[in-house]
Every structure is written in structure tokens, then in C-alpha cells.
Write an enzyme that holds these catalytic residues in place. Structure first.
Site, PDB file in Angstrom:
ATOM      1  N   SER A 133       0.819  -1.210   0.000  1.00  0.00           N
ATOM      2  CA  SER A 133       0.000   0.000   0.000  1.00  0.00           C
ATOM      3  C   SER A 133       0.854   1.262   0.000  1.00  0.00           C
ATOM      4  O   SER A 133       0.348   2.353  -0.236  1.00  0.00           O
ATOM      5  CB  SER A 133      -0.887   0.009   1.247  1.00  0.00           C
ATOM      6  OG  SER A 133      -0.077   0.063   2.416  1.00  0.00           O
TER       7      SER A 133
ATOM      8  N   CYS B 245     -14.021  -7.139   1.380  1.00  0.00           N
ATOM      9  CA  CYS B 245     -12.882  -6.822   0.518  1.00  0.00           C
ATOM     10  C   CYS B 245     -11.805  -7.905   0.583  1.00  0.00           C
ATOM     11  O   CYS B 245     -11.207  -8.266  -0.433  1.00  0.00           O
ATOM     12  CB  CYS B 245     -12.294  -5.469   0.913  1.00  0.00           C
ATOM     13  SG  CYS B 245     -10.841  -4.971  -0.043  1.00  0.00           S
TER      14      CYS B 245
ATOM     15  N   GLY C 159       0.740  -7.275   4.939  1.00  0.00           N
ATOM     16  CA  GLY C 159       1.252  -6.769   6.207  1.00  0.00           C
ATOM     17  C   GLY C 159       0.271  -6.911   7.348  1.00  0.00           C
ATOM     18  O   GLY C 159       0.359  -6.183   8.342  1.00  0.00           O
TER      19      GLY C 159
ATOM     20  N   CYS D  38     -11.247   2.683   4.319  1.00  0.00           N
ATOM     21  CA  CYS D  38     -10.288   3.395   3.476  1.00  0.00           C
ATOM     22  C   CYS D  38     -10.912   4.401   2.525  1.00  0.00           C
ATOM     23  O   CYS D  38     -10.290   5.405   2.182  1.00  0.00           O
ATOM     24  CB  CYS D  38      -9.442   2.394   2.700  1.00  0.00           C
ATOM     25  SG  CYS D  38     -10.368   1.411   1.487  1.00  0.00           S
TER      26      CYS D  38
END
Length: 358
Positions: free
Chosen positions: A11, A96, A120, A194
Site C-alpha cells: 500500500s 474486501c 502486512g 479506506c
């Protein structure tokens, strides 16, 4: 498929950067991928193609950029909006992960002949010889554990996952990034959802559903069958909400039930928002094949909530019945109910309704 090759979701943040660095250190052929779920905004910190590319260049690995805006809009954002407009409170991350992060991105790994997919996340995976399947289990760093949002993953996905920093402390992750001279070592944490600027749900809902919400205003707020006032549109409320009701009463009142069909919000006292159990749909089991008999698990009904012991059993219609040993407050339709056995992630489902306390 090449088991020495791993695709790492990057990301541009510190967690995925250190995850990639650890895999390079372990001798894997690492490829970084950054996917765009929406048009980036200045206030968005959840992905940065530039930061991810810089990290990959520093590690000497290939970087791929993938535009998934249409897929994310259709599968995640539209779902999120639809749930709110039906009076529920969704958790888009739980959708998601199986459909995009470990769905579409795993398809990319196949295209690249990469057996492994790494992220991560603060979580762990192991293979259980007795059960003959892979199990996701909680991070040793309980304050950062992210297994709650991974309950929707299937065996074919879990078996190919690596979580290189699964047990790290965030402070340690940042320190490793600093020692490796990554510029993002002190980058801000990602926000809760997000695609919602500043986590302002109300603004996001109004901007995307303005006409519909305008027609929902002035619905009634009801307490024990009596009209107490009018609300500003039921999508702006969630179960257990206390503030913003505009109702004066001798004791605190909370949102107990949202009824889209009649544009009504029912409220109650604190005691009245407790429920003895719940029914949930869209069940996914990770550790066991079925739950035809009731089993006692630790159950969480919120990402940051404390787990509670409950008997869990699949019903004949494929739903999950959860009966808590002690009544739970503000069980919220649309949220995820997630089951644990010790630290193992048993599975989860989406809450359909509460079972009222007797």
C-alpha cells in the site's frame, strides 16, 4: 507453480513495506503490487502508488500497479451503501479481503506464477496435521490483531498466504523500517474505512445518497410505542447509538432497532438494548467442516470489542445461531460475528438479527 516467488500487496505503508523486506531477506523472489480501489484523495493514507514504488525500487524488486476501481466500486462501495440504506451497519473490510485482497490479487499471483501471496496483516497461518487444513490464528500482539476481518477466507486462499510481520509490535515494525532507511517508517496509520474521508460516514452517505436520504428525513423516533421526536434519516444511525438523538429523558436512551420499511427508529434504555443471542447469515467456517452440534467458542461482534463465550451452531437453513452465556449489548445487523477457539479463527458470518433476552 513457483513456491520461491511471492506477490506482496504493498500500500506504500510501513507494514507492507517491512513485510516485503522480510521476504527478500528470507530469499524469496518478491514482486510488489499496489491496487487502486478508488480515486486517491489528498487525505487518503490507505494506499500510495508512489510510496510503494519507492519501497520496491529500494528493495530491488518489481512493482505492479493494478487499477481495480470498477471492481471495488461494484463489490465493496455499492455493497456498503446498500447495507446502510437497508438499516444495517456493514464492515466492508470483511468483504474486501476474500473478494479482492485475497481474491482478485490471488488471481494476479496465478498469472505471475507466484504461489505465495503476502500482506502486512497482523495475523498468523499454520497447517494443522490433525484437521488437514490451514488455520488462521491471532497475532501475539493482541492490540494489533487483524484476524477478525479475515473470517471470510477459504482454504484455497489461506493455504497460500504469508504474514511476515504477523507477531510484530507496531513500534518494532517502524524501527525496522527506520533501520532499513525507508522514508515511510513514521507514516500515519490507515483509517478505519479506506474510502471514507476522515471516517465521516454521514458526509459520505449524504454525498452519495443525497436525494434518497432527503426523502427519509422526518421519520419518527419511537420509545415504548410513543413518538418522541423525528430523526434525520435512519442511515445516519446505528444500533447502540446514544448521542445525536435529540431526546430528553430521565435516563440515557439508545438506538434499539432500525426499521427502514416504516422509516422508524426504536429507542430504549440501556437494559433494553441487551440481547441473549443472534442469528447470522453468509457463514464461512475455517477450522471445522460444520457446526451441526452446538460448540462453545469465544465470539466477537465488533472489531475492537471484547470477546464473549457463546454456544454456536449451524441451523438447517444454513444460518448461524449464537447463544451468549451472558447477554450482549447493541448486537448490530450487518456487522460480523467472529468465532475463536483459543487463538484459532473458527469462522464468521454477518449478523442478521438479535435474539431478544427473555
Amino acid at each position: 507453480m513457483n513456491k520461491s516467488r511471492v506477490l506482496v500487496q504493498m500500500s506504500g505503508g510501513v507494514d507492507s513495506t517491512v513485510a516485503a523486506a522480510k521476504l527478500v531477506e528470507q530469499g524469496f523472489e518478491v514482486i510488489g503490487v499496489t491496487f487502486a480501489p478508488y480515486e486517491p484523495k489528498q487525505i487518503t493514507c490507505c494506499f500510495s502508488e508512489t510510496d510503494a514504488k519507492m519501497a520496491c525500487d529500494k528493495l530491488g524488486i518489481r512493482h505492479i500497479y493494478l487499477d481495480l476501481k470498477e471492481l471495488f466500486q461494484r463489490n465493496i462501495i455499492d455493497y456498503f451503501l446498500s447495507e446502510y440504506m437497508q438499516g444495517r451497519t456493514p464492515n466492508p473490510c470483511t468483504k474486501c479481503n476474500p473478494e479482492i485482497k485475497f481474491g482478485r490479487i490471488l488471481e494476479l499471483a496465478d498469472e505471475l506464477d507466484a504461489y505465495w501471496l503476502a500482506t502486512g496483516h497482523y495475523a498468523n497461518v499454520r497447517y494443522d496435521e490433525n484437521l488437514q487444513r490451514h488455520i488462521i490464528y491471532r497475532s501475539e500482539n493482541k492490540s494489533k490483531d487483524q484476524t477478525y476481518v479475515l473470517w471470510g477466507l477459504k482454504e484455497e486462499q489461506i493455504s497460500r498466504i504469508k504474514f511476515p510481520i504477523g507477531n510484530y509490535d507496531k513500534t518494532d515494525t517502524r524501527e525496522i523500517a527506520k533501520q532499513l532507511d525507508f522514508m515511510n517508517f513514521d507514516k500515519d496509520e490507515s483509517q478505519d474505512v479506506c474510502f471514507i474521508p476522515y471516517n465521516n460516514y454521514k458526509d459520505f452517505l449524504y454525498q452519495t445518497q443525497e436525494e434518497t436520504i432527503d426523502n427519509l428525513q422526518d421519520g419518527y423516533i419511537v420509545f415504548h410505542g410513543k413518538i418522541m421526536g423525528k430523526h434525520k434519516g435512519y442511515p445516519f444511525y446505528t444500533i447502540g447509538q446514544r448521542h445525536g438523538l435529540g431526546i430528553a429523558y430521565s435516563e440515557p436512551l439508545f438506538v434499539k432497532r432500525i426499521i427502514p420499511e416504516t422509516n422508524t427508529i426504536e429507542i430504549g434504555t440501556e437494559d433494553e438494548i441487551y440481547s441473549s443471542g443472534l442469528i447470522a447469515h453468509s457463514v464461512n467456517l475455517i477450522k471445522y467442516d460444520d457446526l451441526s452440534e452446538p460448540k462453545l467458542f469465544e465470539v466477537k461482534i465488533r472489531y475492537n470489542g471484547k470477546g464473549s463465550m457463546a454456544y454456536c451452531q449451524m441451523t438447517e437453513d444454513g444460518n448461524l445461531h449464537v447463544q451468549f452465556l451472558e447477554a450482549k449489548s447493541a448486537i448490530t445487523p450487518g456487522q460480523s460475528v467472529v468465532m475463536y477457539e483459543n487463538d484459532d479463527l473458527v469462522g464468521g458470518a454477518i449478523i442478521e438479527k438479535q435474539i431478544e433476552s427473555e
